[in-house]
Write a protein that holds these residues in place. Structure first.
Motif, short mmCIF file in Angstrom:
data_model
loop_
_atom_site.label_atom_id
_atom_site.label_comp_id
_atom_site.label_asym_id
_atom_site.label_seq_id
_atom_site.Cartn_x
_atom_site.Cartn_y
_atom_site.Cartn_z
N UNK A 1 27.10 15.86 5.09
CA UNK A 1 26.09 14.98 5.70
C UNK A 1 25.79 13.81 4.80
N UNK A 2 25.27 12.75 5.41
CA UNK A 2 24.71 11.60 4.72
C UNK A 2 23.23 11.53 5.10
N UNK A 3 22.36 11.63 4.11
CA UNK A 3 20.91 11.55 4.33
C UNK A 3 20.41 10.19 3.85
N UNK A 4 19.67 9.50 4.68
CA UNK A 4 19.13 8.19 4.29
C UNK A 4 17.62 8.29 4.15
N UNK A 5 17.12 7.80 3.01
CA UNK A 5 15.69 7.85 2.73
C UNK A 5 15.20 6.45 2.38
N UNK A 6 13.91 6.26 2.56
CA UNK A 6 13.31 4.98 2.22
C UNK A 6 12.00 5.23 1.47
N UNK A 7 11.74 4.43 0.45
CA UNK A 7 10.47 4.46 -0.28
C UNK A 7 9.73 3.17 0.08
N UNK A 8 8.84 3.20 1.05
CA UNK A 8 8.26 1.97 1.58
C UNK A 8 7.25 1.33 0.63
N UNK A 9 7.04 0.04 0.83
CA UNK A 9 6.03 -0.71 0.10
C UNK A 9 4.65 -0.15 0.43
N UNK A 10 3.78 -0.09 -0.57
CA UNK A 10 2.40 0.33 -0.31
C UNK A 10 1.75 -0.60 0.71
N UNK A 11 0.85 -0.04 1.49
CA UNK A 11 0.18 -0.84 2.51
C UNK A 11 -0.58 -2.01 1.90
N UNK A 12 -1.12 -1.81 0.69
CA UNK A 12 -1.91 -2.87 0.06
C UNK A 12 -1.08 -3.68 -0.95
N UNK A 13 0.24 -3.43 -1.02
CA UNK A 13 1.06 -4.07 -2.05
C UNK A 13 1.10 -5.58 -1.96
N UNK A 14 1.53 -6.10 -0.81
CA UNK A 14 1.62 -7.55 -0.67
C UNK A 14 0.27 -8.22 -0.73
N UNK A 15 -0.74 -7.59 -0.12
CA UNK A 15 -2.09 -8.16 -0.12
C UNK A 15 -2.64 -8.27 -1.54
N UNK A 16 -2.38 -7.24 -2.35
CA UNK A 16 -2.90 -7.25 -3.72
C UNK A 16 -2.18 -8.28 -4.58
N UNK A 17 -0.87 -8.40 -4.43
CA UNK A 17 -0.14 -9.41 -5.20
C UNK A 17 -0.65 -10.81 -4.87
N UNK A 18 -0.95 -11.07 -3.60
CA UNK A 18 -1.50 -12.37 -3.22
C UNK A 18 -2.88 -12.57 -3.84
N UNK A 19 -3.69 -11.52 -3.86
CA UNK A 19 -5.02 -11.62 -4.45
C UNK A 19 -4.94 -11.85 -5.96
#
Length: 641
Positions: free
Chosen positions: A444-462
Motif C-alpha cells: 500500500x501507499x499511505x498519504x498523510x498531511x500535516x496541515x497549517x495551524x488555523x491561526x498560523x497565517x493570521x499570526x504571521x501577519x500580526x
C-alpha cells in the motif's frame, strides 16, 4: 567559640530571611513614630517628640544597614547608600524630625515597591500556589489519597469538581469540562471526551471524571510550568543591571553635588538636603515594578516569560526564525488516502503498518497508530523491530515481515513498487507518503498531511504588524513540502532539509538583520532556541528540552498569544524607561534646588516622596495596556494538503 559562632550565624540567617517580609510592613514603624512625635510636640513635649523621632529613625536605619551590608557582600553598590547617609546625617546634625521623615520616605518606598511587585506578580505566583499536593487514585479497594510523587503512568485518577488536574493524561471515564484560564488566558472552558488529552494544571469546571496518567507528576506540564515560573522570578533583568550601573553614576553625582554645596556654603544642611532629595532614587524603584508588571500581564495571556531580561529582548526582536512541524503546523500528520495492492485491502494494510509502528516514536508512526485505533482496528504486538532514522521501520507482525517507510527503505530491501503508485510517485508537495510492504511485496501507499495551524497565517501577519521585519521558515522537511505550506504567507525565506546544527547556523546567519527570535517545539529545536537572542517554545506539551532551552514558553498550544506578548513587552519596557528618566529628571532638579539653598532637608524629603510614589504608580501602568493592539487582524490563509 564554635557554638557561639554557629548561634550568631543562625541568628543572622534568621534576620536575613525575614527581610523580604519586613519590606511590606516597614513603613508602619516610622509612620507610628512620626505621628506620635508630632502629637507630643503639639502638646509641648518637644524633648519626648525628638526622642521618638530619633528612635524610629534608628529602627529603620538598622534594617537599612543590614540591606546595605548584604548588597556589599555580593559586590553590589546601590543607592541605598544615599538613604543611609541622609538618615545618619540627619541624626548627626540634630535633625530628628527630618530623620523620621526620611525614614518614613525610605520605608514607604520599600513597602510601596513590595506591594506593587506583589500585585504585579499575582498572575505568576498564583500558578505556583495552585499546584496540588495529593490526588485521588482509583485502586482495587476504592479511592486512595496519595502524594503526587506516588503517581505513575497508567494510574487512574478521579478529578472532582473544582480540583486541579494533577498530571498529564487522557480522559478515561466521563467527559471533562476544563477551565484553562489560569494557564492560557482562555475565558471559556473546553469539553473533552474519552481518550482526549488532558493537561495538568487545568481546573475541572464540570462533573467528576477519571483521567489515566501518561507521565509521572514530576514530568507533567504543570510541574514544568511551576519550575519555569520560579526560575523566571529569580532572574534579574539586564535593565536592572543597567539601573545598577546608572545608580553608581547617580551616587557619585549625588555625593559630588552634596559635597560641593557644603563646601561652597559652609552649611552641612545643604549637603543633607541634597542627599534627602536623592533618597531613594526612582531608578531602583520603577524598573523592577514595570518589568514584573509586564511579566504578570503576559502570564495572564498564556505566555510565560523567564524574567525581565527575556521581556526586554522580546521588546527588541526584529527577525523571526520559525520551525515547521509542530510549530507552524499541528505536528500530527493525518491520513488522507490509502492505495492498496495485491491480496491486502486498505484497512488490512493500515492495520499491519500501525501494528509495526507501535514500536516507533516518529510523529508519522504515531499518526498511523492513532488512525488505526480511531477505526477500532485490532493491533498486534510487533517483533524484532529495527528503525532506520529518516528511512522507516522494519519488523515482524503476526509472523510476516513488514516494512513501513520511504522509498530508500524499500530500495534497501529491494522492494519495487509499480509506477506511478510507488517510489516513483510524485506526490502532492504538502503530502507525506508512506510505503508499506509485506514479505518483500508492495502492499500500500499511505498519504498523510500535516496541515497549517488555523491561526498560523493570521499570526504571521500580526507579527508583521508588530514590527517583525523578516520571517524565515527553518525545517528538516523537504523544500517542496515547506514551500507549498507557506505559499501566500508573509514568509521571506525557506530553509529546508536542516538538521539541528544547520538550524543553529540559520539563526546565527539571520542576526545580520537584527535580534533573532526562534520559535520551535521539539528536541531538535533546542540548540537553535538556545542560540537565538530569544528562544520561544510552543505549547505546554512540547519537548521538555525545548522548554528548558527557551526564554519564553507559550502555555497554550497556539501561536496566537505571541503578537500580544511582543506588545506587552514593548509597553513594559517603554514605561520603565519613561519612569526612570522622568523620575531622575525631577530628582536632579530638586537636588540642584537643594544645593542652592532653596529646599530644606524636610521639604526635600517630602518632594522626593511625591516623586517616588508618582514613578511607581506610573510603572504599574504596565499591568494594563492596549486591549486590541496585539490581536491578529489579518485573515488566515486556508491551506489544504
Amino acid at each position: 567559640m564554635t557554638k557561639p559562632a554557629a548561634g550568631f550565624r543562625k541568628m543572622r540567617g534568621s534576620v536575613v530571611g525575614w527581610l523580604p517580609q519586613l519590606r511590606g510592613w516597614l513603613a508602619v514603624v516610622p509612620l507610628f513614630g512620626l505621628s506620635t512625635g508630632l502629637s507630643a510636640h503639639a502638646l509641648g513635649h518637644a524633648h519626648f517628640a525628638a526622642t521618638t523621632w530619633t528612635v524610629v529613625t534608628l529602627a529603620v536605619l538598622v534594617v537599612l544597614v543590614t540591606q546595605v551590608v548584604r548588597s556589599l557582600t555580593k559586590g553590589d553598590v546601590g543607592l541605598d547608600l544615599v538613604a543611609l547617609l541622609s538618615m545618619s546625617g540627619a541624626l548627626a546634625l540634630s535633625q530628628p524630625l527630618t530623620g523620621a521623615v526620611i525614614a518614613l520616605m525610605y520605608a514607604g518606598g520599600q513597602s510601596l515597591e513590595a506591594y506593587a511587585a506583589g500585585r504585579a506578580g499575582k498572575a505568576m505566583t498564583a500558578l505556583v500556589a495552585r499546584q496540588p499536593r495529593t490526588a485521588l487514585r482509583e485502586d482495587v479497594g476504592g479511592l486512595t489519597e496519595v502524594l503526587l510523587a506516588a503517581l505513575a503512568p497508567g494510574d487512574h485518577i478521579l478529578v472532582r469538581a473544582g480540583d486541579v488536574v494533577p498530571v498529564d493524561g487522557r480522559v478515561f471515564r466521563g467527559s471533562a469540562v476544563l477551565d484553562r484560564s489560569s494557564l492560557t488566558g482562555e475565558a471559556l472552558p473546553i469539553t473533552l471526551l474519552a481518550n482526549e488529552p488532558v493537561l495538568s494544571g487545568t481546573v475541572n469546571a464540570g462533573t467528576p471524571f477519571t483521567v489515566v496518567a501518561e507521565r509521572p507528576a514530576a514530568d507533567s506540564t504543570y510541574a514544568g510550568i511551576v519550575r519555569l515560573v520560579e526560575a523566571a522570578q529569580a532572574r534579574k533583568a539586564p535593565m536592572a543591571h543597567l539601573a545598577d550601573r546608572y545608580g553608581l553614576a547617580f551616587l557619585a553625582l549625588t555625593l559630588l553635588l552634596a559635597g560641593g554645596a557644603w563646601s561652597a556654603s559652609g552649611d552641612p544642611l545643604r549637603a543633607l538636603a541634597v542627599l534627602v532629595v536623592a533618597t531613594p532614587c526612582p531608578l531602583i524603584l520603577a524598573v523592577p515594578v514595570a518589568l514584573v508588571s509586564g511579566l504578570s500581564r503576559a502570564a495572564g495571556n498564556g505566555v510565560l516569560i523567564k524574567g525581565g531580561g527575556a521581556l526586554e529582548t522580546l521588546a527588541e526582536i526584529r527577525v523571526l526564525v520559525i520551525d515547521k512541524t509542530g510549530t507552524l503546523t499541528h505536528g500530527s500528520a493525518r491520513l488522507t488516502s490509502t492505495r492498496s495492492f495485491g491480496p491486502y485491502d486498505a484497512v488490512e494494510a493500515l492495520r499491519l503498518a500501525a501494528s509495526l509502528d507501535q514500536a516507533s516514536g516518529h510523529p508519522i508512526a504515531r499518526a498511523l497508530v492513532e488512525e488505526a485505533r480511531r477505526r477500532a482496528l485490532v493491533l498486534s504486538q510487533p517483533q524484532n523491530v529495527t528503525e532506520s532514522p529518516g528511512e522507516g521501520v522494519s519488523g515482524w507482525v503476526e509472523g510476516r515481515h513488514v516494512l513501513v517507510g520511504g522509498p530508500r527503505l524499500m530500495r534497501m530491501h529491494d522492494v519495487r513498487f509499480p509506477p506511478p503508485d510507488g517510489a516513483g510517485l510524485v506526490a502532492a508537495a504538502a503530502t507525506a507518503t508512506v510505503l508499506v510492504a509485506v514479505e518483500g511485496a508492495p502492499v500500500a501507499v499511505l498519504e498523510l498531511v500535516d496541515p497549517l495551524r488555523n491561526d498560523g497565517g493570521r499570526t504571521l501577519a500580526a507579527l508583521r504588524e508588530c514590527g517583525i521585519k523578516r520571517i524565515v521558515l527553518a525545517t528538516g522537511d523537504r523544500r517542496a513540502v515547506a514551500e507549498a505550506l507557506v505559499a501566500g504567507l508573509p514568509v521571506d525565506a525557506v530553509a529546508a532539509d536542516l538538521d539541528p546544527a544547520a538550524k543553529t547556523d540559520i539563526v546565527a546567519a539571520e542576526r545580520r538583520s537584527g535580534p533573532v527570535m526562534m520559535v520551535g517545539d521539539g528536541i531538535n529545536d533546542a540548540p537553535a532556541l538556545a542560540a537565538a537572542d530569544l528562544g520561544i517554545a510552543l505549547g505546554a506539551r512540547g519537548a521538555a528540552a525545548a522548554a528548558e532551552a527557551a526564554d519564553v514558553v507559550l502555555l497554550v498550544d497556539s501561536l496566537a498569544p505571541l503578537p500580544q506578548a511582543i506588545l506587552i513587552a514593548r509597553r513594559a519596557r517603554a514605561i520603565a524607561l519613561q519612569s526612570v528618566w522622568v523620575g531622575l529628571g525631577l530628582s536632579l532638579v530638586g537636588m540642584v534646588a537643594a544645593a542652592l539653598g532653596h529646599l530644606s532637608p524636610l521639604r526635600g524629603a517630602v518632594l522626593q516622596e511625591i516623586i517616588d510614589v508618582a514613578v511607581i504608580l506610573n510603572a504599574l501602568r504596565a499591568l494594563g495596556g492596549p486591549q486590541d493592539g496585539g490581536e491578529p487582524t489579518t485573515q488566515d490563509v486556508p491551506r489544504g494538503a
